[in-house]
Design an enzyme around this catalytic site. Sequence first.
Site, PDB file in Angstrom:
ATOM      1  N   ASP A  74      -7.526  -7.898   1.209  1.00 23.17           N
ATOM      2  CA  ASP A  74      -7.269  -9.332   1.108  1.00 23.17           C
ATOM      3  C   ASP A  74      -5.788  -9.548   0.834  1.00 23.17           C
ATOM      4  O   ASP A  74      -5.057  -8.596   0.558  1.00 23.17           O
ATOM      5  CB  ASP A  74      -8.170 -10.036   0.083  1.00 23.17           C
ATOM      6  CG  ASP A  74      -7.973  -9.571  -1.345  1.00 23.17           C
ATOM      7  OD1 ASP A  74      -7.246  -8.578  -1.575  1.00 23.17           O
ATOM      8  OD2 ASP A  74      -8.537 -10.201  -2.246  1.00 23.17           O
ATOM      9  N   TYR A  76      -2.017 -10.530  -0.654  1.00 27.46           N
ATOM     10  CA  TYR A  76      -1.356 -10.478  -1.957  1.00 27.46           C
ATOM     11  C   TYR A  76      -1.602 -11.800  -2.680  1.00 27.46           C
ATOM     12  O   TYR A  76      -1.643 -12.873  -2.068  1.00 27.46           O
ATOM     13  CB  TYR A  76       0.147 -10.261  -1.789  1.00 27.46           C
ATOM     14  CG  TYR A  76       0.511  -8.922  -1.189  1.00 27.46           C
ATOM     15  CD1 TYR A  76       0.195  -7.726  -1.830  1.00 27.46           C
ATOM     16  CD2 TYR A  76       1.210  -8.855   0.013  1.00 27.46           C
ATOM     17  CE1 TYR A  76       0.548  -6.499  -1.285  1.00 27.46           C
ATOM     18  CE2 TYR A  76       1.575  -7.624   0.565  1.00 27.46           C
ATOM     19  CZ  TYR A  76       1.234  -6.459  -0.088  1.00 27.46           C
ATOM     20  OH  TYR A  76       1.587  -5.244   0.452  1.00 27.46           O
ATOM     21  N   PHE A  87      -0.492  -6.015   4.262  1.00 32.59           N
ATOM     22  CA  PHE A  87       0.513  -5.147   3.641  1.00 32.59           C
ATOM     23  C   PHE A  87       1.927  -5.731   3.656  1.00 32.59           C
ATOM     24  O   PHE A  87       2.803  -5.238   2.955  1.00 32.59           O
ATOM     25  CB  PHE A  87       0.518  -3.740   4.278  1.00 32.59           C
ATOM     26  CG  PHE A  87      -0.729  -2.958   4.014  1.00 32.59           C
ATOM     27  CD1 PHE A  87      -0.919  -2.305   2.808  1.00 32.59           C
ATOM     28  CD2 PHE A  87      -1.738  -2.894   4.960  1.00 32.59           C
ATOM     29  CE1 PHE A  87      -2.096  -1.595   2.550  1.00 32.59           C
ATOM     30  CE2 PHE A  87      -2.912  -2.191   4.719  1.00 32.59           C
ATOM     31  CZ  PHE A  87      -3.083  -1.534   3.503  1.00 32.59           C
ATOM     32  N   HIS A 196      -6.300   5.066   0.842  1.00 31.33           N
ATOM     33  CA  HIS A 196      -5.505   3.847   0.671  1.00 31.33           C
ATOM     34  C   HIS A 196      -4.117   4.214   0.157  1.00 31.33           C
ATOM     35  O   HIS A 196      -3.971   5.137  -0.657  1.00 31.33           O
ATOM     36  CB  HIS A 196      -6.196   2.896  -0.315  1.00 31.33           C
ATOM     37  CG  HIS A 196      -5.650   1.512  -0.279  1.00 31.33           C
ATOM     38  ND1 HIS A 196      -4.498   1.144  -0.966  1.00 31.33           N
ATOM     39  CD2 HIS A 196      -6.074   0.398   0.363  1.00 31.33           C
ATOM     40  CE1 HIS A 196      -4.253  -0.131  -0.730  1.00 31.33           C
ATOM     41  NE2 HIS A 196      -5.188  -0.602   0.076  1.00 31.33           N
TER      42      HIS A 196
END
Length: 233
Positions: A74, A76, A87, A196
Site C-alpha cells: 500500500d 507510503y 516504492f 521484501h
Amino acid sequence: MPDDAPILDLLALLPAEWRAVLSPRLDPARTAALAGFVAREYATRTVFPPVEDLFSAYRLCAPADCRVLILGQDPYHRVGQAHGLSFSVRDGVAVPPSLRNVFKELGEDLGVAKPAGGNLSGWASQGVLLLNAVLTVREASPGSHANSGWEEFTDATISALDAMDTPVVFLLWGGYARKKATLVTNPRHVVLEAGHPSPMNPRGFLGSRPFSAANKALADVGLPTIDWARAAG
C-alpha cells in the site's frame, strides 16, 4: 458521505486503455462500493496519495507498453511521500528505508550509482508498472485501506496483464506480493520472486539480482530492456 463530497467514478478516472481491459474483469457493484468508500475517506480523512495521483501508475504505463510489473502493498502513509507509484516518493522527499535497499541492490546488481532521489517515474515511463495492491491509505495508518476492495481492482490489473500476448516480467517482492504469483498463469510471462526489500527483512532481497534477471528475461524474448539507471522521469 458529506453532502459536498465528490462522487468518484474510478473507471472514468482511469486512462481509456486501462479502462477497456479492466472493465470486463470488475464487478460493477463492488467497484461502486469501493468508489464510495474511497470518496468518503478522501472527504473525511487525510488520505494518500492525493486523488489526482491515484492512478499515476496506470497513467504513466499503458497496458500495451507494460514490460515489467513491480508490486507493492500500500502507499507510503506520511505527508508528501506517496504519488501513486509503488516504492516511489516525490522529488525532494527523503528516500525511505525499503527504497534505499532497492537502490543498494540496483548498485550491486548492475553497478548503477545511487539515484539522487526516490522518484521512480523514469522506470514507469519505460514500461514498468509500479503498482500497489491497495491504492490508498490514511495518514499515519499503514494498511488502513486493506480489504476495502482495492485488492480485487489490482488483482484484475494483474490478470489483464496475464492475458496480454506480449511477455511481462512480474517482480514480486515479499510474502504478500508473492501470493499474487497464482494470478500469472500464462507461460509466456516470467515471475521473479524475492524477499521484501524492507530492512526488517534481513535476507531474501539483497543478492536476488532482480534487475539483471528482468532484463535477461526481456532480452530472451526480443523485447527492449529497462534502463534501470534512469529512475527519475
